[in-house]
Design a protein around this motif. Structure first.
Motif, mmCIF file in Angstrom:
data_model
loop_
_atom_site.group_PDB
_atom_site.id
_atom_site.type_symbol
_atom_site.label_atom_id
_atom_site.label_comp_id
_atom_site.label_asym_id
_atom_site.label_seq_id
_atom_site.Cartn_x
_atom_site.Cartn_y
_atom_site.Cartn_z
ATOM 1 N N LEU A 216 -25.498 -13.705 -61.485
ATOM 2 C CA LEU A 216 -24.451 -12.936 -62.163
ATOM 3 C C LEU A 216 -24.031 -13.626 -63.452
ATOM 4 O O LEU A 216 -23.798 -12.984 -64.480
ATOM 5 C CB LEU A 216 -23.236 -12.767 -61.248
ATOM 6 N N ALA A 220 -24.477 -12.118 -67.187
ATOM 7 C CA ALA A 220 -23.325 -12.006 -68.091
ATOM 8 C C ALA A 220 -23.605 -12.702 -69.415
ATOM 9 O O ALA A 220 -23.231 -12.204 -70.474
ATOM 10 C CB ALA A 220 -22.088 -12.613 -67.421
ATOM 11 N N ARG A 229 -14.105 -15.634 -71.982
ATOM 12 C CA ARG A 229 -14.428 -14.284 -71.501
ATOM 13 C C ARG A 229 -15.297 -14.338 -70.258
ATOM 14 O O ARG A 229 -15.098 -13.589 -69.311
ATOM 15 C CB ARG A 229 -15.160 -13.508 -72.599
ATOM 16 N N SER A 233 -13.989 -12.722 -66.921
ATOM 17 C CA SER A 233 -14.640 -11.455 -66.589
ATOM 18 C C SER A 233 -15.660 -11.601 -65.481
ATOM 19 O O SER A 233 -16.028 -10.609 -64.850
ATOM 20 C CB SER A 233 -15.363 -10.883 -67.807
ATOM 21 N N VAL A 234 -16.148 -12.813 -65.254
ATOM 22 C CA VAL A 234 -17.193 -12.976 -64.247
ATOM 23 C C VAL A 234 -16.801 -14.004 -63.184
ATOM 24 O O VAL A 234 -16.776 -13.685 -61.992
ATOM 25 C CB VAL A 234 -18.537 -13.386 -64.903
ATOM 26 N N PRO A 237 -13.237 -12.951 -61.171
ATOM 27 C CA PRO A 237 -13.387 -11.839 -60.229
ATOM 28 C C PRO A 237 -14.485 -12.076 -59.201
ATOM 29 O O PRO A 237 -14.374 -11.614 -58.071
ATOM 30 C CB PRO A 237 -13.718 -10.639 -61.121
ATOM 31 N N GLY A 238 -15.514 -12.832 -59.567
ATOM 32 C CA GLY A 238 -16.610 -13.070 -58.642
ATOM 33 C C GLY A 238 -16.216 -13.933 -57.459
ATOM 34 O O GLY A 238 -16.686 -13.723 -56.343
ATOM 35 N N THR B 114 -28.508 -7.880 -60.233
ATOM 36 C CA THR B 114 -27.428 -8.695 -60.803
ATOM 37 C C THR B 114 -26.271 -7.853 -61.325
ATOM 38 O O THR B 114 -25.529 -8.293 -62.185
ATOM 39 C CB THR B 114 -27.953 -9.566 -61.964
ATOM 40 N N LEU B 115 -26.117 -6.647 -60.791
ATOM 41 C CA LEU B 115 -24.916 -5.886 -61.172
ATOM 42 C C LEU B 115 -23.696 -6.617 -60.618
ATOM 43 O O LEU B 115 -23.762 -7.217 -59.548
ATOM 44 C CB LEU B 115 -24.973 -4.476 -60.590
ATOM 45 N N PHE B 116 -22.598 -6.569 -61.360
ATOM 46 C CA PHE B 116 -21.376 -7.220 -60.885
ATOM 47 C C PHE B 116 -20.809 -6.385 -59.736
ATOM 48 O O PHE B 116 -20.388 -5.251 -59.941
ATOM 49 C CB PHE B 116 -20.364 -7.338 -62.019
ATOM 50 N N PRO B 117 -20.789 -6.954 -58.529
ATOM 51 C CA PRO B 117 -20.470 -6.125 -57.371
ATOM 52 C C PRO B 117 -19.040 -5.612 -57.341
ATOM 53 O O PRO B 117 -18.748 -4.658 -56.623
ATOM 54 C CB PRO B 117 -20.743 -7.059 -56.180
ATOM 55 N N TRP B 118 -18.143 -6.241 -58.103
ATOM 56 C CA TRP B 118 -16.742 -5.805 -58.064
ATOM 57 C C TRP B 118 -16.469 -4.734 -59.112
ATOM 58 O O TRP B 118 -15.392 -4.171 -59.158
ATOM 59 C CB TRP B 118 -15.807 -6.985 -58.276
ATOM 60 N N ARG B 119 -17.434 -4.478 -59.994
ATOM 61 C CA ARG B 119 -17.238 -3.468 -61.024
ATOM 62 C C ARG B 119 -17.950 -2.192 -60.614
ATOM 63 O O ARG B 119 -19.017 -2.251 -60.018
ATOM 64 C CB ARG B 119 -17.824 -3.959 -62.351
ATOM 65 N N PHE B 127 -19.791 -3.565 -69.609
ATOM 66 C CA PHE B 127 -19.569 -5.018 -69.723
ATOM 67 C C PHE B 127 -19.971 -5.585 -71.089
ATOM 68 O O PHE B 127 -19.177 -6.243 -71.756
ATOM 69 C CB PHE B 127 -20.316 -5.748 -68.610
ATOM 70 N N MET B 131 -17.656 -7.237 -74.035
ATOM 71 C CA MET B 131 -17.857 -8.605 -74.528
ATOM 72 C C MET B 131 -18.016 -8.619 -76.047
ATOM 73 O O MET B 131 -17.731 -9.606 -76.704
ATOM 74 C CB MET B 131 -19.097 -9.237 -73.883
ATOM 75 N N ARG B 175 -27.185 -1.088 -68.478
ATOM 76 C CA ARG B 175 -26.209 -2.105 -68.855
ATOM 77 C C ARG B 175 -26.755 -2.986 -69.972
ATOM 78 O O ARG B 175 -26.049 -3.310 -70.926
ATOM 79 C CB ARG B 175 -25.871 -2.973 -67.631
#
Lengths: 319, 303
Positions: A216, A220, A229, A233-234, A237-238, B114-119, B127, B131, B175
């Motif tokens: 992840l 990012a 950031r 952002s990562v 929350p991760g 690798t998608l952000f699991p919380w989004r 994303f 950024m 993405r």
């Protein structure tokens, strides 16, 4: 009823079994306690004297070993005097469930203090304030520092060795020192909770942060995230669901330091209540106070666990 | 050209339409330039040369696949291109500007999900835009357009784990593209998918690539996939990882599944196989010395 599931090694427990077993885990100890308390021929090693009879050294309301009591009865019989009478009882430190329950209810029905004595609720409220401030102060330092240590290897190398050393020093060892620095009232107690929690917190949280899925982070970074950031952002929350879980466990640790903390300086809070009541041999009150700690501790943890299900739905379902 | 008989077709002979297309591609600007790239891993005092003297030019809107035997460093190459690893020597230029470290000019799709699991799906696509400092509203608007382009706008508010693997990779592509990179790097993005989904994803990727201005470097170990997708195939060899050959794929576009049985396809594949699986190149690998023990020795043989 079909055979209860969950007894195979690494097997699964069905929903029904889970409810039954959960109920039993509370009921069985209570049943055992009730049996010991209410069935006269189980244990009951002592006799509560109700009538001293002809024996001089006996008094009404006195507890003694059963064998000694029987000897006294025989002696009186032999001397042709009135035999003492009594009922089989458990030692004073084992009150019955009913006695503890009524003491517990009493605490809520009659919350006003009698004279200089603090009531159980007042004492407990004081304890909660101590633990709240201890945990908040520890978290305000420990959570950001832990996350930073987990994310920045250099900081981790700088901070963690000394923290590792400090966490092995038992928090109560700081008691006298804290009193010398912070006085005898609440400040040293809060400090003990902070010392007991903070060092573990830094290490546990930095470890949690390090376990963030590296994929992840890389994704990012290829999307242009960096520095602050990337952090907010990562990383944050991760790790948030695991961080939340860590905080729940650490709150439990903070509770274990509470009792020690309250004995430092002028003893206070629920610990003071417990020691005081034990001194008066009011053991029903002692158990009621202990039960209150357990119930509040378990209650907050369950509440936090329940909240997590809504806060981190994505984590719940992926696991 | 005799179809059906692969031996008479030379993979190096491009059909005229393909040759014209290749010429047009080579006229375009070079988007990604790799110069004398090398990578040495030092581990416990021992140095391993993973990549040596890699040179390649990728032109605008070109689709380049990188293939090679396992251990040839193709994943290392793409990770260096993405800036996730440092090269030991040489340099990388995007639009003639040297790059260092990861940046939004090179998007990447990984093999792992690798998608952000919380989004949510939409927030994932947003994303890269966020950024870049683009406002939430504008990011959302663009992200929805991307989701429409990949046909997943219905799932905009879903969480990644509610999607199948193929759908997750489609979102990952969206993405990466939403951040408007110059080059899209793909590191075996479909290898975790089942065979059917993989073929559909390949077609899907070519559809997207046809519609938008994007240059793709695609790593794969699947030779069919490489031939089916690529304009040019960069073949690496292992120990050390070097460029063995650059093959121009003799298939016209748009590609269709039927082409996979054509003589040109088969000839190219046969050649790639000979390059990658030559016995002389076979190096000691993890299977050496692990013969299956003679199981019959412990059984009762009644004869």
């Amino acid at each position: 009823m079909s055979r209860m599931s969950g007894w195979a090694l690494y097997g699964k427990v069905g929903r029904k079994s889970r409810v039954v077993l959960g109920g039993l885990s509370i009921l069985l100890p209570l049943l055992l306690w009730s049996a010991v308390s209410y069935v006269p021929f189980i244990w009951h090693p002592q006799v509560l004297v109700t009538d001293p009879g002809g024996e001089d050294y006996l008094e009404e309301g006195m507890r003694m070993k059963r064998a000694d009591f029987e000897r006294a009865v025989q002696e009186m019989h032999a001397a042709g005097q009135k035999a003492p009478e009594g009922v089989a009882v458990n030692p004073v430190y084992l009150p019955s469930p009913g006695g503890v329950f009524s003491a517990f209810v009493q605490a809520f029905v009659q919350p006003d203090s009698r004279g200089p004595e603090k009531s159980i609720l007042q004492a407990f409220w004081h304890s909660i304030q101590i633990i709240f401030w201890g945990f908040v102060i520890s978290s305000v330092i420990g959570v950001p520092l832990g996350v930073l240590c987990g994310a920045l290897p250099a900081l981790s190398r700088l901070v963690e060795p000394s923290v590792d050393f400090l966490r092995y020093l038992p928090a109560p060892a700081f008691g006298a020192l804290m009193v010398a620095i912070l006085g005898i009232y609440d400040a040293p107690k809060i400090a003990i909770i902070v010392i007991g929690t903070l060092f573990q917190q830094i290490l546990v949280i930095s470890n949690t942060t390090r376990k963030l899925d590296f994929g992840l982070m890389e994704a990012a970074r290829t999307l242009g995230a960096r520095g602050k950031r990337l952090m907010f952002s990562v990383v944050v929350p991760g790790i948030l669901p695991d961080l939340y879980r860590d905080q729940r466990i650490l709150l439990g640790w903070a509770w274990t330091y509470l009792i020690v903390a309250e004995l430092i300086g002028t003893s206070s809070g629920i610990t003071w209540f417990i020691t005081q009541q034990a001194r008066y041999q009011h053991f029903a009150n002692v158990y009621a106070a202990m039960a209150l700690i357990g119930i509040v501790g378990l209650g907050t943890d369950m509440l936090l666990g329940f909240a997590a299900r809504f806060l981190f739905r994505w984590k719940q379902e992926t696991e | 050209m005799s179809a059906g008989n692969g031996t008479t077709v030379d993979y190096r002979v491009l059909p005229s339409d393909v040759a014209e297309r290749m010429a047009r591609i080579k006229d375009r600007d070079v988007v990604l330039r790799v110069e004398n790239l090398g990578k040495i891993f030092a581990q416990r005092g021992r140095e391993t040369v993973a990549l040596e003297d890699i040179n390649m030019n990728v032109h605008r809107r070109e689709f380049v696949c990188v293939v090679g035997p396992s251990g040839c460093g193709k994943s290392t190459l793409v990770r260096i291109l993405a800036g996730l690893e440092q090269a030991s020597s040489g340099r990388i230029l995007v639009d003639d500007k040297p790059v260092d470290g990861p940046g939004p000019d090179r998007g990447m799709v990984f093999q792992k999900y690798t998608l952000f699991p919380w989004r949510t799906v939409c927030q994932n696509v947003m994303f890269g835009l966020e950024m870049a400092g683009i406002s939430k509203d504008e990011s959302r608007r663009q992200a929805m357009q991307w989701l429409q382009a990949i046909g997943l706008e219905r799932f905009a508010e879903s969480l990644p784990h509610q999607l199948s693997g193929g759908m997750q990779q489609r979102v990952a592509i969206a993405r990466a593209l939403a951040a408007q990179p110059r080059v899209l790097l793909m590191d075996e993005p479909f290898s975790a998918l089942d065979a059917q989904t993989r073929v559909r994803m390949q077609t899907h990727l070519m559809e997207i690539w046809r519609k938008i201005d994007i240059t793709i470097v695609f790593i794969t170990h699947d030779l069919d996939e490489a031939i089916y997708l690529a304009d040019r195939i960069l073949v690496l060899k292992a120990h050390p990882g070097r460029v063995e050959e650059v093959i121009e794929v003799p298939l016209s576009r748009p590609r269709r599944a039927e082409q996979m049985t054509s003589a040109e396809f088969q000839a190219t594949k046969a050649h790639l196989e000979s390059l990658i699986h030559t016995p002389a190149e076979e190096t000691p690998d993890e299977f050496e010395g692990t013969e299956v023990p003679l199981l019959t020795l412990v059984t009762d043989v009644v004869e």
